[in-house]
Design a protein around this motif. Structure first.
Motif, mmCIF file in Angstrom:
data_model
loop_
_atom_site.group_PDB
_atom_site.id
_atom_site.type_symbol
_atom_site.label_atom_id
_atom_site.label_comp_id
_atom_site.label_asym_id
_atom_site.label_seq_id
_atom_site.Cartn_x
_atom_site.Cartn_y
_atom_site.Cartn_z
ATOM 1 N N CYS A 87 53.771 57.371 -131.049
ATOM 2 C CA CYS A 87 52.855 58.129 -131.679
ATOM 3 C C CYS A 87 51.682 58.245 -130.961
ATOM 4 O O CYS A 87 50.790 59.387 -130.923
ATOM 5 C CB CYS A 87 52.763 57.929 -132.821
ATOM 6 S SG CYS A 87 54.115 58.129 -134.282
ATOM 7 N N HIS A 88 51.242 57.252 -130.318
ATOM 8 C CA HIS A 88 49.795 57.407 -129.630
ATOM 9 C C HIS A 88 49.856 57.081 -127.991
ATOM 10 O O HIS A 88 50.618 56.609 -127.362
ATOM 11 C CB HIS A 88 48.928 55.879 -129.864
ATOM 12 C CG HIS A 88 48.792 55.785 -131.461
ATOM 13 N ND1 HIS A 88 47.862 56.567 -132.186
ATOM 14 C CD2 HIS A 88 49.348 55.084 -132.193
ATOM 15 C CE1 HIS A 88 47.980 56.510 -133.319
ATOM 16 N NE2 HIS A 88 48.858 55.441 -133.653
ATOM 17 N N ALA A 89 48.997 58.008 -127.540
ATOM 18 C CA ALA A 89 48.892 58.488 -126.027
ATOM 19 C C ALA A 89 48.088 57.289 -125.362
ATOM 20 O O ALA A 89 47.365 56.576 -125.737
ATOM 21 C CB ALA A 89 48.300 59.784 -125.797
ATOM 22 N N ARG A 102 44.879 51.020 -122.170
ATOM 23 C CA ARG A 102 44.884 51.140 -123.564
ATOM 24 C C ARG A 102 45.303 52.545 -124.085
ATOM 25 O O ARG A 102 45.405 53.384 -123.493
ATOM 26 C CB ARG A 102 43.253 50.676 -124.075
ATOM 27 C CG ARG A 102 43.097 49.400 -123.786
ATOM 28 C CD ARG A 102 41.637 49.248 -124.285
ATOM 29 N NE ARG A 102 41.333 47.833 -124.003
ATOM 30 C CZ ARG A 102 39.944 47.280 -123.907
ATOM 31 N NH1 ARG A 102 39.188 48.272 -123.423
ATOM 32 N NH2 ARG A 102 39.808 46.224 -123.795
ATOM 33 N N LEU A 103 45.840 52.291 -125.105
ATOM 34 C CA LEU A 103 46.201 53.422 -126.145
ATOM 35 C C LEU A 103 45.138 54.432 -126.736
ATOM 36 O O LEU A 103 43.997 53.530 -127.034
ATOM 37 C CB LEU A 103 47.026 53.262 -127.264
ATOM 38 C CG LEU A 103 48.341 52.354 -126.754
ATOM 39 C CD1 LEU A 103 49.301 52.298 -128.176
ATOM 40 C CD2 LEU A 103 49.250 53.373 -125.862
ATOM 41 N N ASN A 104 45.048 55.428 -126.925
ATOM 42 C CA ASN A 104 43.775 56.162 -127.415
ATOM 43 C C ASN A 104 44.337 56.680 -128.890
ATOM 44 O O ASN A 104 45.135 57.746 -128.963
ATOM 45 C CB ASN A 104 43.794 57.552 -126.491
ATOM 46 C CG ASN A 104 42.330 58.413 -127.163
ATOM 47 O OD1 ASN A 104 42.196 58.173 -128.344
ATOM 48 N ND2 ASN A 104 42.109 59.436 -126.226
ATOM 49 N N PHE A 105 44.158 55.879 -129.823
ATOM 50 C CA PHE A 105 44.537 56.211 -130.956
ATOM 51 C C PHE A 105 44.215 57.409 -131.606
ATOM 52 O O PHE A 105 44.584 57.879 -132.640
ATOM 53 C CB PHE A 105 44.364 54.903 -132.050
ATOM 54 C CG PHE A 105 44.766 53.768 -131.554
ATOM 55 C CD1 PHE A 105 46.287 53.504 -131.667
ATOM 56 C CD2 PHE A 105 43.973 52.736 -130.896
ATOM 57 C CE1 PHE A 105 46.817 52.321 -131.069
ATOM 58 C CE2 PHE A 105 44.564 51.704 -130.437
ATOM 59 C CZ PHE A 105 46.112 51.292 -130.519
ATOM 60 N N ALA A 106 43.105 57.984 -131.323
ATOM 61 C CA ALA A 106 42.506 59.126 -131.883
ATOM 62 C C ALA A 106 42.828 60.261 -131.211
ATOM 63 O O ALA A 106 42.950 61.595 -131.874
ATOM 64 C CB ALA A 106 40.821 59.403 -131.606
ATOM 65 N N ASP A 107 43.714 60.289 -130.076
ATOM 66 C CA ASP A 107 44.335 61.627 -129.391
ATOM 67 C C ASP A 107 45.268 61.985 -130.449
ATOM 68 O O ASP A 107 46.354 61.362 -130.870
ATOM 69 C CB ASP A 107 44.708 60.911 -128.120
ATOM 70 C CG ASP A 107 45.365 62.186 -127.273
ATOM 71 O OD1 ASP A 107 46.542 62.619 -127.498
ATOM 72 O OD2 ASP A 107 44.518 62.750 -126.350
#
Length: 168
Positions: A87-89, A102-107
């Motif tokens: 789900c996270h980019a 790292r993952l961008n959790f807000a994206d």
């Protein structure tokens, strides 16, 4: 219903065992001298990765902390048999200490994240509008109710028809 009782019982046993283990380790650690304490501190595992406050909650309550959201996400991962990257980019400009992005959790660019939000709303609606209105309905619906550890729910396959010794 038995599953939820088993889950609760297991959780209680693990919690009690963890507290007992932690208490025992604390007492042993406190009984050691300063040299032993220093050696123990050097071999202790590193602290868990930081979980900053979430910045883009749209269906989860906005007052959740980073650790609370992380706990929910880990539960969903298990129920869906998936990982964070579903789900996270990935943010190629934000490199972690391990050299990986790292993952961008807000994206919000991944369609899977939008689907997860819709599914969360659906589960909440089922629990609020239907399950809560049934006496002794048992445990609420979760992602795992349908997904059972698979990203896509497994199709229902009816049992083969049995021969009956009576007329219908």
């Amino acid at each position: 219903m038995n599953f939820s009782r088993l889950t609760i019982a297991t959780t209680i046993v693990v919690a009690v065992a963890s507290v007992s283990l932690f208490a025992g380790r604390t007492l042993v650690f406190a009984a050691q001298g300063p040299e032993a304490q220093a050696a123990q501190a050097q071999t202790a595992p590193p602290p868990p990765h930081e979980m900053p406050a979430p910045t883009n909650l749209k269906v989860l309550p906005r007052n959740l902390t980073g650790p609370q959201v992380h706990e929910i996400m880990e539960k969903w991962e298990g129920e869906l048999g998936t990982g964070c990257k579903t789900c996270h980019a990935v943010d190629p400009k934000n490199i972690g200490p391990n050299g990986k992005p790292r993952l961008n959790f807000a994206d919000d660019s991944k369609e899977e994240k939008q689907t997860a939000r819709k599914m969360f709303k659906m589960v909440e609606d089922i629990n609020t509008s239907y399950i809560s209105k049934i006496d002794s309905s048992g445990a609420p619906v979760t992602c795992g109710t349908c997904h059972r550890g698979h990203l896509g729910p497994e199709p229902f396959v009816p049992a083969p028809e049995k021969e009956h010794d009576h007329a219908h």
